[in-house]
Design a protein around this motif. Structure first.
Motif, PDB file in Angstrom:
ATOM      1  N   HIS A   1       0.811  -1.220   0.000  1.00 45.27           N
ATOM      2  CA  HIS A   1       0.000   0.000   0.000  1.00 45.27           C
ATOM      3  C   HIS A   1       0.849   1.278   0.000  1.00 45.27           C
ATOM      4  O   HIS A   1       0.288   2.380  -0.070  1.00 45.27           O
ATOM      5  CB  HIS A   1      -0.936   0.021   1.208  1.00 45.27           C
ATOM      6  N   GLY A   2       2.174   1.125   0.105  1.00 44.29           N
ATOM      7  CA  GLY A   2       3.032   2.303   0.129  1.00 44.29           C
ATOM      8  C   GLY A   2       2.819   3.177   1.343  1.00 44.29           C
ATOM      9  O   GLY A   2       2.977   4.403   1.284  1.00 44.29           O
ATOM     10  N   SER A   3       2.446   2.564   2.465  1.00 39.26           N
ATOM     11  CA  SER A   3       2.181   3.302   3.698  1.00 39.26           C
ATOM     12  C   SER A   3       3.408   3.216   4.603  1.00 39.26           C
ATOM     13  O   SER A   3       3.731   2.145   5.118  1.00 39.26           O
ATOM     14  CB  SER A   3       0.954   2.715   4.408  1.00 39.26           C
ATOM     15  N   TYR A   4       4.097   4.343   4.801  1.00 37.97           N
ATOM     16  CA  TYR A   4       5.358   4.343   5.530  1.00 37.97           C
ATOM     17  C   TYR A   4       5.191   4.977   6.907  1.00 37.97           C
ATOM     18  O   TYR A   4       5.843   5.966   7.245  1.00 37.97           O
ATOM     19  CB  TYR A   4       6.431   5.078   4.723  1.00 37.97           C
ATOM     20  N   LYS A   5       4.300   4.404   7.704  1.00 36.05           N
ATOM     21  CA  LYS A   5       4.126   4.884   9.065  1.00 36.05           C
ATOM     22  C   LYS A   5       5.334   4.463   9.908  1.00 36.05           C
ATOM     23  O   LYS A   5       5.987   3.452   9.608  1.00 36.05           O
ATOM     24  CB  LYS A   5       2.848   4.308   9.667  1.00 36.05           C
ATOM     25  N   PRO A   6       5.627   5.216  10.992  1.00 34.80           N
ATOM     26  CA  PRO A   6       6.824   4.899  11.789  1.00 34.80           C
ATOM     27  C   PRO A   6       6.840   3.470  12.328  1.00 34.80           C
ATOM     28  O   PRO A   6       7.879   2.797  12.286  1.00 34.80           O
ATOM     29  CB  PRO A   6       6.751   5.922  12.931  1.00 34.80           C
ATOM     30  N   PHE A   7       5.673   2.983  12.827  1.00 34.28           N
ATOM     31  CA  PHE A   7       5.741   1.642  13.410  1.00 34.28           C
ATOM     32  C   PHE A   7       5.812   0.562  12.321  1.00 34.28           C
ATOM     33  O   PHE A   7       6.308  -0.528  12.551  1.00 34.28           O
ATOM     34  CB  PHE A   7       4.569   1.404  14.373  1.00 34.28           C
ATOM     35  N   TYR A   8       5.364   0.876  11.078  1.00 39.45           N
ATOM     36  CA  TYR A   8       5.584  -0.045   9.961  1.00 39.45           C
ATOM     37  C   TYR A   8       7.077  -0.158   9.678  1.00 39.45           C
ATOM     38  O   TYR A   8       7.602  -1.264   9.454  1.00 39.45           O
ATOM     39  CB  TYR A   8       4.876   0.445   8.699  1.00 39.45           C
ATOM     40  N   LEU A   9       7.744   0.978   9.662  1.00 40.84           N
ATOM     41  CA  LEU A   9       9.191   0.980   9.407  1.00 40.84           C
ATOM     42  C   LEU A   9       9.947   0.233  10.505  1.00 40.84           C
ATOM     43  O   LEU A   9      10.882  -0.529  10.228  1.00 40.84           O
ATOM     44  CB  LEU A   9       9.701   2.425   9.302  1.00 40.84           C
ATOM     45  N   LEU A  10       9.518   0.449  11.774  1.00 47.05           N
ATOM     46  CA  LEU A  10      10.169  -0.239  12.891  1.00 47.05           C
ATOM     47  C   LEU A  10       9.972  -1.747  12.787  1.00 47.05           C
ATOM     48  O   LEU A  10      10.941  -2.519  12.908  1.00 47.05           O
ATOM     49  CB  LEU A  10       9.586   0.270  14.212  1.00 47.05           C
ATOM     50  N   PHE A  11       8.745  -2.182  12.533  1.00 46.69           N
ATOM     51  CA  PHE A  11       8.461  -3.613  12.440  1.00 46.69           C
ATOM     52  C   PHE A  11       9.196  -4.244  11.258  1.00 46.69           C
ATOM     53  O   PHE A  11       9.696  -5.366  11.349  1.00 46.69           O
ATOM     54  CB  PHE A  11       6.957  -3.851  12.305  1.00 46.69           C
ATOM     55  N   THR A  12       9.247  -3.524  10.137  1.00 47.50           N
ATOM     56  CA  THR A  12       9.948  -4.048   8.959  1.00 47.50           C
ATOM     57  C   THR A  12      11.435  -4.222   9.237  1.00 47.50           C
ATOM     58  O   THR A  12      12.037  -5.238   8.867  1.00 47.50           O
ATOM     59  CB  THR A  12       9.748  -3.105   7.761  1.00 47.50           C
TER      60      THR A  12
END
Length: 547
Positions: free
Chosen positions: A259-270
């Motif tokens: 979805h191209g959603s770069y939320k901070p916790f998405y980045l952390l989890f990734t």
């Protein structure tokens, strides 16, 4: 010696192994021998029908993977259900982790902790890193077969529905999860090997396996409860504790990429989903020499604890076992269950599941209203603790020391009844009863003393169920067959059929609660049935056993 396709594929990574200080040529030879020996281990279900030539050329483990293909089909709805990838793929990866982790604990731990080849390899000019890496790759090969069986069909379905990018990212996440599971399991064992030795070490390993089993079940519940369902839509409110639910790491990168959603916790989890698996494998590879060195502690048995049996224990034994022969086999079976490490590696994780499963069903039924829970009949969920009985009843005939079973032949045994009855009683009172008492204490705390008669009925039904399982399952002298022949998947159909009796017991119990004094009438009927079944179940002769 057969040249396996997996080894030909592995040849392409020869430079990678050599760069880590592993002698690839020697490692390949070790793996070739291990895979050849694996192909000669025949599960009981195939042992009578398979020809010797087929047994030596085929690996029976691969034939049992069909059950995981079926399990994998149940995950297809999570791939098709929509485009909330964080939710649906977190559940998908959570279910995958559940199956892989339980297989790692029950089936592959014995490979990681295997010390039987040390006497052959250690005197040879083979460095320790090569030996330990061969062991790790051996586990990885079979884990890859298991992985392919579980996820190949769901990922192909996902390829057609969500596109090539979805397929590639999902496949990469599956590989990372496998690496994480192997690395973390090995590091946990490395830690306990470092600080414990002798018999205490073996006990600690068993406790860790039970703990991992419980953590899997609890973690899966936390994963589901991380999401909220509002008007048929799914929402997530980030919490700090979600960092420890690693299936969400991989669900987050699916959401971010698709979805191209770069939320901070998405980045952390990734970032966690990429770094932690690679870091865990890297740390294990760095300390694999220490792992192999500390495995030597498993050969040290330590001082045997003096077993001082009090008069109360002797009295209890006389009450439940009426003859000297039955008491002798009760003590023998109890000793085997306590000291047989291979047996405990298979059984103890199941005991952990039996503790957690009843509470999971209670949690799913009553999320907030505690008063409604305490006045309900949810105490009947304790029947889920009975589902481990068929599996353990099957395992009672297996042992790592099965060659000692010749003693049954040379001993002046006139009747087989006390052998089987003593062993079943040992299982009930030494393995199942402690678990059931723990559950009963918690259930009394939740539901009050009003459920005590119900708990007594459940225990009586558990004994009846154990006797029924014994009567239905194929008979064999306890601890007389090689545990290498045990194949859980080959018995899945029988176990599922036997579980229908649990549903029957629970249904009759529920009906008895609808009438005044119904549970007491049910208790009397259950005791009569138990007495009748017990009298008939163990009338077995050598002729019947061998025929």
């Amino acid at each position: 010696m057969q040249d396996f396709r997996t080894l030909k594929l592995l040849d392409r990574f020869e430079r990678v192994f050599n760069s880590f200080g592993v002698d690839y040529k020697i490692m390949r030879k070790i793996l070739q021998v291990k895979l050849t020996m694996d192909g000669r281990r025949v599960p009981t279900i195939f042992s009578q029908n398979a020809k010797k030539k087929d047994q030596e050329s085929n690996n029976q483990y691969l034939k049992s993977l069909w059950i995981y293909v079926i399990f994998g089909l149940f995950t297809i709805p999570f791939v098709l259900m929509g485009e909330n990838y964080l939710f649906q793929m977190s559940l998908f990866f959570g279910i995958f982790t559940f199956f892989v982790m339980t297989s790692m604990i029950s089936d592959f731990s014995s490979v990681l902790l295997d010390i039987r080849d040390r006497n052959i390899l250690f005197p040879k000019p083979v460095n320790r890193k090569t030996i330990s890496t061969a062991k790790l790759v051996h586990v990885a090969i079979y884990l890859s077969f298991l992985t392919i069986a579980l996820v190949s069909i769901p990922l192909i379905v996902g390829l057609f529905k969500n596109g090539l990018l979805f397929f590639l990212v999902s496949a990469l996440n599956i590989i990372l999860i496998d690496l994480l599971i192997i690395g973390l399991t090995a590091l946990i064992y490395l830690f306990i090997l470092r600080f414990f030795d002798g018999e205490k070490l073996k006990d600690i390993i068993n406790y860790v396996q039970i703990g991992l089993s419980l953590m899997i079940m609890v973690g899966y519940q936390l994963l589901i409860r991380s999401f909220q369902f509002i008007d048929l839509s799914v929402s997530l409110e980030p919490q700090w504790w979600q960092v420890f639910i690693f299936p969400m790491w991989f669900g987050a990168n699916m959401e971010m990429i698709m979805h191209g959603s770069y939320k901070p916790f998405y980045l952390l989890f990734t970032a966690l989903g990429i770094l932690i698996p690679l870091l865990s494998i890297g740390i294990y590879m760095k300390f694999n020499d220490a792992f192999e060195q500390n495995l030597q502690k498993l050969t040290y048995h330590g001082k045997a604890k003096e077993n001082k049996k009090g008069k109360l224990r002797q009295l209890f034994l006389r009450v439940i076992c009426h003859t000297k022969e039955e008491r002798a086999y009760f003590r023998f079976a109890s000793s085997m269950m306590k000291n047989e490490r291979d047996f405990k590696l298979k059984v103890y994780p199941s005991l952990g599941f039996s503790i957690v499963i009843p509470f999971i069903f209670i949690m799913n039924g009553y999320n907030t209203n505690f008063n409604e829970l305490t006045t309900s009949k949810s105490y009947l969920t304790i029947y889920f603790s009975l589902i481990i009985i068929p599996t353990i009843m099957i395992l009672l005939k297996y042992s790592g020391k099965y060659k000692g079973a010749w003693i049954y032949r040379v001993a002046p045994i006139q009747q087989l009844n006390p052998i089987f009855s003593g062993t079943i009683k040992a299982f009930i009172f030494k393995l199942y009863l402690p678990v059931y008492l723990l559950l009963s204490i918690v259930f009394i705390a939740l539901f009050g003393v009003r459920v005590m008669p119900d708990l007594v009925i459940v225990f009586i039904n558990a004994i009846i169920y154990a006797v029924i399982c014994f009567m239905v399952l194929k008979k064999s002298i306890p601890f007389s067959e090689s545990i290498d022949q045990y194949n859980q998947n080959s018995n899945a159909g029988i176990i599922f059929g036997l579980m229908l009796f649990v549903a029957l017991f629970a249904g009759l119990h529920y009906v008895s609660t609808l009438f005044s004094y119904g549970i007491y009438l049910y208790m009397v009927i259950a005791i009569i049935c138990l007495a009748a079944l017990w009298k008939q179940a163990f009338n077995i002769t050598w002729a019947k056993l061998m025929g």
